[in-house]
Design an enzyme around this catalytic site. Structure first.
Site, PDB file in Angstrom:
ATOM      1  N   GLY A 114       0.719  -1.119  -0.062  1.00  0.00           N
ATOM      2  CA  GLY A 114      -0.024   0.066   0.093  1.00  0.00           C
ATOM      3  C   GLY A 114       0.867   1.225   0.006  1.00  0.00           C
ATOM      4  O   GLY A 114       1.903   1.392  -0.573  1.00  0.00           O
TER       5      GLY A 114
ATOM      6  N   ASP B  61       6.662  -4.653  14.985  1.00  0.00           N
ATOM      7  CA  ASP B  61       5.343  -4.559  15.041  1.00  0.00           C
ATOM      8  C   ASP B  61       5.060  -2.984  15.839  1.00  0.00           C
ATOM      9  O   ASP B  61       5.674  -2.937  17.023  1.00  0.00           O
ATOM     10  CB  ASP B  61       4.928  -5.647  15.773  1.00  0.00           C
ATOM     11  CG  ASP B  61       3.230  -5.450  16.279  1.00  0.00           C
ATOM     12  OD1 ASP B  61       2.467  -4.235  16.151  1.00  0.00           O
ATOM     13  OD2 ASP B  61       2.422  -6.444  16.396  1.00  0.00           O
TER      14      ASP B  61
ATOM     15  N   ASN C 174       2.889   5.270   9.145  1.00  0.00           N
ATOM     16  CA  ASN C 174       2.053   4.911   8.369  1.00  0.00           C
ATOM     17  C   ASN C 174       1.237   3.888   8.631  1.00  0.00           C
ATOM     18  O   ASN C 174      -0.046   3.882   8.318  1.00  0.00           O
ATOM     19  CB  ASN C 174       2.768   4.547   6.821  1.00  0.00           C
ATOM     20  CG  ASN C 174       2.017   4.084   5.798  1.00  0.00           C
ATOM     21  OD1 ASN C 174       1.028   4.537   5.122  1.00  0.00           O
ATOM     22  ND2 ASN C 174       2.109   2.531   5.861  1.00  0.00           N
TER      23      ASN C 174
ATOM     24  N   TYR D 292     -11.897   4.258  13.897  1.00  0.00           N
ATOM     25  CA  TYR D 292     -10.848   5.054  12.764  1.00  0.00           C
ATOM     26  C   TYR D 292     -10.934   6.350  12.731  1.00  0.00           C
ATOM     27  O   TYR D 292      -9.640   6.973  13.030  1.00  0.00           O
ATOM     28  CB  TYR D 292     -10.792   4.220  11.547  1.00  0.00           C
ATOM     29  CG  TYR D 292     -10.259   4.639  10.321  1.00  0.00           C
ATOM     30  CD1 TYR D 292      -8.975   4.072  10.402  1.00  0.00           C
ATOM     31  CD2 TYR D 292     -10.322   5.578   9.432  1.00  0.00           C
ATOM     32  CE1 TYR D 292      -7.753   4.397   9.290  1.00  0.00           C
ATOM     33  CE2 TYR D 292      -9.594   6.183   8.554  1.00  0.00           C
ATOM     34  CZ  TYR D 292      -8.416   5.407   8.512  1.00  0.00           C
ATOM     35  OH  TYR D 292      -7.549   5.861   7.287  1.00  0.00           O
TER      36      TYR D 292
ATOM     37  N   THR E  19      -5.569   1.044  -2.148  1.00  0.00           N
ATOM     38  CA  THR E  19      -4.750  -0.058  -1.523  1.00  0.00           C
ATOM     39  C   THR E  19      -5.813  -1.156  -0.981  1.00  0.00           C
ATOM     40  O   THR E  19      -7.048  -1.058  -1.016  1.00  0.00           O
ATOM     41  CB  THR E  19      -4.124   0.804  -0.486  1.00  0.00           C
ATOM     42  OG1 THR E  19      -5.264   1.243   0.410  1.00  0.00           O
ATOM     43  CG2 THR E  19      -3.291   1.774  -0.887  1.00  0.00           C
TER      44      THR E  19
HETATM   45  N1  NAP Z   1      -6.011   4.056   1.530  1.00  0.00           N
HETATM   46  C1  NAP Z   1      -6.745   4.911   1.826  1.00  0.00           C
HETATM   47  O1  NAP Z   1      -7.843   5.150   1.110  1.00  0.00           O
HETATM   48  C2  NAP Z   1      -6.239   5.907   3.130  1.00  0.00           C
HETATM   49  C3  NAP Z   1      -7.183   6.869   3.280  1.00  0.00           C
HETATM   50  C4  NAP Z   1      -6.706   7.767   4.105  1.00  0.00           C
HETATM   51  C5  NAP Z   1      -5.754   7.221   5.043  1.00  0.00           C
HETATM   52  N2  NAP Z   1      -5.039   6.212   4.675  1.00  0.00           N
HETATM   53  C6  NAP Z   1      -3.845   5.890   5.661  1.00  0.00           C
HETATM   54  O2  NAP Z   1      -2.562   5.634   5.020  1.00  0.00           O
HETATM   55  C7  NAP Z   1      -2.037   4.627   5.825  1.00  0.00           C
HETATM   56  C8  NAP Z   1      -1.667   3.464   4.945  1.00  0.00           C
HETATM   57  O3  NAP Z   1      -2.816   2.941   4.729  1.00  0.00           O
HETATM   58  P1  NAP Z   1      -2.904   1.727   3.211  1.00  0.00           P
HETATM   59  O4  NAP Z   1      -4.198   2.174   2.469  1.00  0.00           O
HETATM   60  O5  NAP Z   1      -1.726   1.879   2.731  1.00  0.00           O
HETATM   61  O6  NAP Z   1      -3.304   0.432   4.284  1.00  0.00           O
HETATM   62  P2  NAP Z   1      -2.940  -1.039   3.761  1.00  0.00           P
HETATM   63  O7  NAP Z   1      -2.710  -1.281   2.572  1.00  0.00           O
HETATM   64  O8  NAP Z   1      -4.069  -1.781   4.583  1.00  0.00           O
HETATM   65  O9  NAP Z   1      -1.568  -1.193   4.637  1.00  0.00           O
HETATM   66  C9  NAP Z   1      -1.372  -0.975   6.188  1.00  0.00           C
HETATM   67  C10 NAP Z   1      -0.223  -1.274   6.564  1.00  0.00           C
HETATM   68  O10 NAP Z   1      -0.110  -0.984   7.898  1.00  0.00           O
HETATM   69  C11 NAP Z   1       0.823  -2.263   8.506  1.00  0.00           C
HETATM   70  N3  NAP Z   1       0.415  -2.504   9.982  1.00  0.00           N
HETATM   71  C12 NAP Z   1      -0.947  -2.625  10.326  1.00  0.00           C
HETATM   72  N4  NAP Z   1      -1.020  -2.753  11.848  1.00  0.00           N
HETATM   73  C13 NAP Z   1       0.377  -2.868  11.892  1.00  0.00           C
HETATM   74  C14 NAP Z   1       1.331  -2.942  13.143  1.00  0.00           C
HETATM   75  N5  NAP Z   1       0.837  -3.136  14.224  1.00  0.00           N
HETATM   76  N6  NAP Z   1       2.484  -3.128  13.045  1.00  0.00           N
HETATM   77  C15 NAP Z   1       3.356  -2.742  11.935  1.00  0.00           C
HETATM   78  N7  NAP Z   1       2.603  -2.538  10.695  1.00  0.00           N
HETATM   79  C16 NAP Z   1       1.043  -2.808  10.750  1.00  0.00           C
HETATM   80  C17 NAP Z   1       0.125  -3.292   7.528  1.00  0.00           C
HETATM   81  O11 NAP Z   1       0.752  -4.521   7.619  1.00  0.00           O
HETATM   82  P3  NAP Z   1       0.472  -5.968   7.740  1.00  0.00           P
HETATM   83  O12 NAP Z   1       0.619  -6.283   6.230  1.00  0.00           O
HETATM   84  O13 NAP Z   1       1.378  -6.698   8.492  1.00  0.00           O
HETATM   85  O14 NAP Z   1      -1.035  -6.124   8.041  1.00  0.00           O
HETATM   86  C18 NAP Z   1       0.267  -2.659   6.310  1.00  0.00           C
HETATM   87  O15 NAP Z   1       1.466  -2.640   5.660  1.00  0.00           O
HETATM   88  C19 NAP Z   1      -2.775   4.345   7.048  1.00  0.00           C
HETATM   89  O16 NAP Z   1      -2.239   5.027   8.058  1.00  0.00           O
HETATM   90  C20 NAP Z   1      -4.397   4.723   6.470  1.00  0.00           C
HETATM   91  O17 NAP Z   1      -4.772   5.157   7.492  1.00  0.00           O
HETATM   92  C21 NAP Z   1      -5.300   5.397   3.668  1.00  0.00           C
END
Ligand code: NAP
Length: 329
Positions: free
Chosen positions: A17, A63, A90, A159, A194
């Site tokens: 992501g 983690d 992130n 969230y 993502t």
């Molecule tokens: N996508 C969107 O539309 C969007 C919109 C607004 C904000 N965001 C923010 O953007 C950021 C990244 O989101 P994304 O869309 O890339 O989400 P994603 O694809 O679900 O990726 C989340 C990442 O966080 C990791 N993670 C979760 N819990 C963890 C922990 N305890 N320790 C270490 N790593 C952990 C996951 O690892 P695992 O593979 O091990 O689970 C994964 O690598 C987040 O902060 C999200 O809130 C996203």
């Protein structure tokens, strides 16, 4: 700067992501990057997809909800790269997205706040003081529009509340390290395709990660304590009673101004900074920097103190300043 002297960035949740894409963009900007995540194998695969030179990238299991694993990661990074200059918080979880505030299980509130808020404090606890000692640091907290008070709805309560708390954390941390060389900002990447955002999201990971990488490489005297989207501040502490939040309107206006500046060819990296309070910090920072090096240009010089505020004078004053606040360098 040679590779050995290149800044070192740590990205949490970098195996997929936005974390992975941010890592890619930071590598492209010449930084050395530490990809961290829970799953070592996934991290290795992610690093292989980036196909970087081996000396510029490192994978470390971490983690963010486990304080021990953060400390172990810090020790491993110290051995290999010596320090962390840039921290991108992130990693996050999105739980009970479709529950309402009262049906969201207590356990999901706890897990959400553990990952999205308390973990960020623990990671900063380990890395931020060293940045302040080194007089250089950039911390980017990846937040969300869901955490923006002005537009908050009933969507994903755990969230949204966690991201609002992350924005508060960002501001408080920025005030904890003033004039330290450490710039701490939050960013909304927008709705991005993502695993979390899903396939219908309008933005690509490249677009979503752009402002994250930009904040991670801000120049000295850049903004701190702000909340950004598309390289523009979106923080809003006050909404107008009807229609969309005023600040959004002003931000759109500022984009137009910036577009005009671009078309006149006077610099390709304009930015806009501030709320009512932030505008003043922004002005002060910019004015100070302008005095130091003459590199910044301001559309209009502000008076030395804001006028006394009443409800309506604040609104008018704010609107006037917003219109003038297209800053470029
Ligand atoms: N996508 C969107 O539309 C969007 C919109 C607004 C904000 N965001 C923010 O953007 C950021 C990244 O989101 P994304 O869309 O890339 O989400 P994603 O694809 O679900 O990726 C989340 C990442 O966080 C990791 N993670 C979760 N819990 C963890 C922990 N305890 N320790 C270490 N790593 C952990 C996951 O690892 P695992 O593979 O091990 O689970 C994964 O690598 C987040 O902060 C999200 O809130 C996203």
């Amino acid at each position: 700067m040679t590779d050995a002297g290149a800044r070192v960035a740590l990205v949490t949740g970098a195996n997929r992501g936005l974390g992975l894409e941010t890592s890619r963009q930071l590598l492209a900007k010449g930084l050395r990057v530490v990809l961290t995540g829970r799953d070592e194998e996934a991290l290795r695969r992610a690093a292989a997809r980036l196909a970087p030179r081996e000396d510029r990238v490192m994978t470390v299991p971490m983690d963010v909800t486990d304080a021990g694993s953060i400390t172990r990661a810090q020790q491993a990074i110290e051995k290999r790269f010596g320090r962390v200059d840039v921290l991108v918080n992130n990693a996050a979880v999105l739980l009970s997205e479709h529950d309402d505030i009262l049906t969201t299980p207590a356990e999901n509130y706890r897990r959400t706040f553990d990952s999205n808020v308390f973990a960020v404090i623990e990671v900063c606890r380990v890395f931020a003081p060293e940045m302040a000692r080194a007089r250089y640091g950039r911390i980017v907290n990846v937040s969300s529009g869901a955490g923006q008070f002005a537009t908050m709805s009933a969507y994903a309560p755990a969230y949204s509340m966690s991201k609002a708390a992350l924005n508060a954390l960002t501001r408080i941390l920025a005030h904890t390290y003033p004039d330290s060389g450490v710039l701490i900002n939050a960013v909304d990447p927008g709705w991005v395709r993502t695993d979390m955002g899903g396939p219908s999201a309008p933005r690509s990971p490249q677009e979503g990660a752009d402002t994250i990488a930009w904040l991670a490489t801000l120049p000295d005297h850049g903004p701190s304590g702000g909340f950004f989207r598309d390289r523009l501040t979106i923080e809003c502490r006050r909404t107008i009673p009807h229609g969309r939040p005023r600040i959004w309107k002003e931000t759109e206006h500022a984009k137009t101004q910036i577009g005009k500046q671009r078309s006149r060819g006077v610099g390709d990296r304009p930015w806009l900074y501030g709320t009512e309070h932030g505008i003043w910090s922004g002005y002060r920072q910019v004015r100070r920097h302008q005095a130091d090096s003459g590199r910044f240009t301001i559309g209009a010089s502000p008076s030395s103190t804001p006028p006394r505020r009443t409800a309506s004078s604040t609104r008018n004053w704010s609107a006037r300043r917003w219109r003038r606040l297209a800053i470029r360098w």
